[in-house]
Design a protein around this motif. Structure first.
Motif, PDB file in Angstrom:
ATOM      1  N   THR A 143       0.924  -1.112  -0.043  1.00  0.00           N
ATOM      2  CA  THR A 143      -0.020   0.023  -0.144  1.00  0.00           C
ATOM      3  C   THR A 143       1.024   1.082  -0.059  1.00  0.00           C
ATOM      4  O   THR A 143       1.994   1.130   0.431  1.00  0.00           O
ATOM      5  N   ILE A 144       0.354   2.320  -0.452  1.00  0.00           N
ATOM      6  CA  ILE A 144       0.873   3.693  -0.453  1.00  0.00           C
ATOM      7  C   ILE A 144       0.947   4.140   1.010  1.00  0.00           C
ATOM      8  O   ILE A 144      -0.301   4.219   1.577  1.00  0.00           O
ATOM      9  N   GLU A 145       1.982   4.482   1.678  1.00  0.00           N
ATOM     10  CA  GLU A 145       1.936   4.998   3.088  1.00  0.00           C
ATOM     11  C   GLU A 145       2.498   6.444   3.017  1.00  0.00           C
ATOM     12  O   GLU A 145       3.006   6.800   1.911  1.00  0.00           O
ATOM     13  N   VAL A 146       2.125   7.244   4.056  1.00  0.00           N
ATOM     14  CA  VAL A 146       2.820   8.359   4.346  1.00  0.00           C
ATOM     15  C   VAL A 146       3.401   8.552   5.408  1.00  0.00           C
ATOM     16  O   VAL A 146       3.282   8.106   6.536  1.00  0.00           O
ATOM     17  N   ASP A 147       4.714   9.423   5.312  1.00  0.00           N
ATOM     18  CA  ASP A 147       5.697   9.332   6.598  1.00  0.00           C
ATOM     19  C   ASP A 147       4.899  10.568   7.359  1.00  0.00           C
ATOM     20  O   ASP A 147       4.625  11.498   7.003  1.00  0.00           O
ATOM     21  N   PRO A 148       4.739  10.125   8.468  1.00  0.00           N
ATOM     22  CA  PRO A 148       4.086  11.177   9.662  1.00  0.00           C
ATOM     23  C   PRO A 148       4.836  12.382   9.762  1.00  0.00           C
ATOM     24  O   PRO A 148       4.238  13.409  10.283  1.00  0.00           O
ATOM     25  N   ILE A 149       6.078  12.264   9.818  1.00  0.00           N
ATOM     26  CA  ILE A 149       6.838  13.512   9.953  1.00  0.00           C
ATOM     27  C   ILE A 149       6.857  14.138   8.696  1.00  0.00           C
ATOM     28  O   ILE A 149       6.888  15.594   9.056  1.00  0.00           O
ATOM     29  N   THR A 150       7.544  13.736   7.413  1.00  0.00           N
ATOM     30  CA  THR A 150       7.550  14.531   6.213  1.00  0.00           C
ATOM     31  C   THR A 150       6.375  14.852   5.384  1.00  0.00           C
ATOM     32  O   THR A 150       6.559  15.829   4.777  1.00  0.00           O
ATOM     33  N   GLY A 151       5.564  13.860   5.626  1.00  0.00           N
ATOM     34  CA  GLY A 151       4.210  14.102   4.750  1.00  0.00           C
ATOM     35  C   GLY A 151       4.511  13.436   3.615  1.00  0.00           C
ATOM     36  O   GLY A 151       3.530  13.449   2.473  1.00  0.00           O
ATOM     37  N   GLU A 152       5.547  12.899   3.164  1.00  0.00           N
ATOM     38  CA  GLU A 152       6.048  12.235   1.781  1.00  0.00           C
ATOM     39  C   GLU A 152       5.464  10.890   1.720  1.00  0.00           C
ATOM     40  O   GLU A 152       5.413   9.981   2.858  1.00  0.00           O
ATOM     41  N   TYR A 153       4.814  10.525   0.653  1.00  0.00           N
ATOM     42  CA  TYR A 153       4.292   9.217   0.260  1.00  0.00           C
ATOM     43  C   TYR A 153       5.382   8.514  -0.143  1.00  0.00           C
ATOM     44  O   TYR A 153       6.623   8.654  -0.612  1.00  0.00           O
ATOM     45  N   TYR A 154       5.395   7.155   0.344  1.00  0.00           N
ATOM     46  CA  TYR A 154       6.243   6.056  -0.201  1.00  0.00           C
ATOM     47  C   TYR A 154       5.633   4.567  -0.143  1.00  0.00           C
ATOM     48  O   TYR A 154       4.506   4.553   0.396  1.00  0.00           O
TER      49      TYR A 154
END
Length: 56
Positions: free
Chosen positions: A11-22
């Motif tokens: 799944t696509i996730e979002v880094d909670p600190i940077t807000g970047e998708y990965y």
């Protein structure tokens, strides 16, 4: 991890600190390509697919 296993969905996730998708690349893909941490890759969109290649 087995190559092309049904377990390779992610799944696509979002880094909670940077807000970047990965997304996480399955280990078998990394091993098959001889990649390692720090390998530079290029990502291209082709229709509905994403093509990831190593930068030479």
């Amino acid at each position: 991890m087995q190559k092309n296993s049904a377990e390779n969905f992610t799944t696509i996730e979002v880094d909670p600190i940077t807000g970047e998708y990965y997304v996480i690349i399955p280990e078998w893909i990394i091993n098959e390509n001889g990649w390692y941490e720090g390998t530079e890759v290029n990502m291209e969109v082709d229709g509905d697919s994403i093509i990831i290649t190593e930068v030479n």
